[in-house]
Design a protein around this motif. Sequence first.
Motif, PDB file in Angstrom:
ATOM      1  N   GLY A   1      39.500  37.453  43.945  1.00 13.05           N
ATOM      2  CA  GLY A   1      39.784  36.932  45.331  1.00 13.05           C
ATOM      3  C   GLY A   1      38.758  36.425  46.023  1.00 13.05           C
ATOM      4  O   GLY A   1      38.947  35.493  46.779  1.00 13.05           O
TER       5      GLY A   1
ATOM      6  N   ASP B   1      47.202  36.413  42.167  1.00 12.22           N
ATOM      7  CA  ASP B   1      45.914  36.820  41.710  1.00 12.22           C
ATOM      8  C   ASP B   1      46.054  37.125  40.265  1.00 12.22           C
ATOM      9  O   ASP B   1      45.003  37.190  39.618  1.00 12.22           O
ATOM     10  CB  ASP B   1      45.406  37.981  42.455  1.00 12.22           C
ATOM     11  CG  ASP B   1      44.079  38.470  41.948  1.00 12.22           C
ATOM     12  OD1 ASP B   1      43.021  37.828  41.766  1.00 12.22           O
ATOM     13  OD2 ASP B   1      43.696  39.584  41.396  1.00 12.22           O
TER      14      ASP B   1
ATOM     15  N   TRP C   1      43.025  44.188  46.182  1.00  9.29           N
ATOM     16  CA  TRP C   1      42.119  43.514  45.312  1.00  9.29           C
ATOM     17  C   TRP C   1      41.352  44.330  44.111  1.00  9.29           C
ATOM     18  O   TRP C   1      40.550  45.232  44.578  1.00  9.29           O
ATOM     19  CB  TRP C   1      40.980  42.588  46.220  1.00  9.29           C
ATOM     20  CG  TRP C   1      41.337  41.826  47.056  1.00  9.29           C
ATOM     21  CD1 TRP C   1      41.552  42.241  48.501  1.00  9.29           C
ATOM     22  CD2 TRP C   1      41.910  40.442  47.142  1.00  9.29           C
ATOM     23  NE1 TRP C   1      42.165  41.283  49.128  1.00  9.29           N
ATOM     24  CE2 TRP C   1      42.595  40.253  48.305  1.00  9.29           C
ATOM     25  CE3 TRP C   1      42.354  39.691  46.008  1.00  9.29           C
ATOM     26  CZ2 TRP C   1      43.197  38.884  48.701  1.00  9.29           C
ATOM     27  CZ3 TRP C   1      42.983  38.513  46.323  1.00  9.29           C
ATOM     28  CH2 TRP C   1      43.364  38.134  47.710  1.00  9.29           C
TER      29      TRP C   1
END
Length: 529
Positions: free
Chosen positions: A435, A104, A479
């Motif tokens: 994400g 990520d 995230w």
Amino acid sequence: MQLSPSLLLLALLHSVHGATVMAPAAQSTQFVTLDIVNGPVSPDGFTRIGVLANGTFPGPPIVATKGQTLVVKVNNKLTDNTMRRSTTINFDGVFIDADNVFNDGSPFVTQCPFGPGESYTYTLPLGEQTGTFWYHSQLSVQYSDGLRGTLVIYDPEDPLAHLYDVDDASTVLTVADWSHNSSVAGLASYISTLIIPVSDSGLFNAKGRYNGGPEVEYAAVSVAKGKRYRFRLINMSVRANFLISIDNHTMTIIEADGVATVPNEVNILTIFPGQRYSFVVNANQAVGNYWINAIIDSGNPAHNLNLNVTLSRGILRYEGAPNAEPTAPMGSGPTGAAAVPLNEYDLVPLDPIPAPEPDFRVTFDTFMPDLAPAMWEINNSSYVSPKVPTLVRVLEGDTSKFNQSENTFLFPANKTVEITILDTTDEGHPFHLHGMNFWVVKPNGTDVVNTVNPIRRDVSVTGDTNLTVRFRTDKPGPWFFHCHIFYHFAAGLGSVIGAGLDEVGKTVHPTEAWEDLCPAYNALPPSEQ
């Protein structure tokens, strides 16, 4: 060898779209190399040293096709100690599978940064995702120095293709704020004074002007009379939102942050940092030059006398028109009764998915005390990057306790979370989730809650009314969920969504190269971090 019809279509798409990737479009993998260097850059006529991908601003456009895997090798060749020399890259809006969370690009959440002389390769299976995206440095406010570029994933079977005739490299548009000082100096000034830096200029397609500066030629977008153009607009700003309009033309919105929308005709729109829109423009006016108004609509120009928002614009130039500026005055677009603005609550996805009922409801109360140093808070806590990335701790089985300053909100896997963001300072924070997308069930500007066909996107803005979004925790991992005004983010306006962290070790198996990142970074002297 004769290509199949599907491979032939992909090959034609890449011929039209001017691909900048190394592999031919018929391949299932697209390989890209980004060399991150320090070099001179002068988009508004003022020359400074920037942090640049492949020596250009913006960096090279990345082009892919639905279903491919994007492999991006990033080589850190930074040498200037007046700016951050380590880096990470985030591909804004690109979905990240749960087993790939380590790609990520979130510093100190999903990876450690990598320093000068080091490389890291991001592997991103694109699946069925299509639309308009971008990439940028995720470390501190480094992308203010220039490390930002466009990313488009084309759909050979776009259900809205009948609405336009042209969709290629020439129709990808960018707006960005630009500063003559380095990001390190800008952030230090903000922290000590509480005055967020105001840019020296606003750029349209990497060109702009500032008060007293040279008359840089405005970026011109060429169109042919009678054709319809799909323009893909990306706001790559660190702070500024832009008010966009085109003299004598309307814009039909057909995409928001990678999600196809029911066509919605407007003549003026506001785009916030991190957001992307596709809109169709019909070149049906008399042959000539028309202003593309790209007006910075945030910040106090008194805090930087270089900034003149009137000078932030481009030109829509019909084929056959003179190579000259429009004769019309430099305006700011339609106002009053003539304005047909884009309202987020009017956006309807082409493929509506009802928002599921929440299992958890959370409130984010955003606030910044009126005392130096500048530190934004969510629920009385400012986000501070931990020394050990969240994902490293999770994979080591250490999920029992996070420091308050990590702002990590824990939820079980496969649940629906609703977050209402209170903007008590009325700053207009564009909140971005990494994400995945969220459902915008109550956008800013309305009190109506829409759970039937709300727009899905990854950046939505707060304002004078609360913003409420919902998302699923079916991708186990940590995230980032943060304000995309990166000065706010760097001063604490961020959080981490811990989704099903007890499931992460079952699916996430990082590469050896990823495992080497933290020991290498921790061994760097401060001047190279």
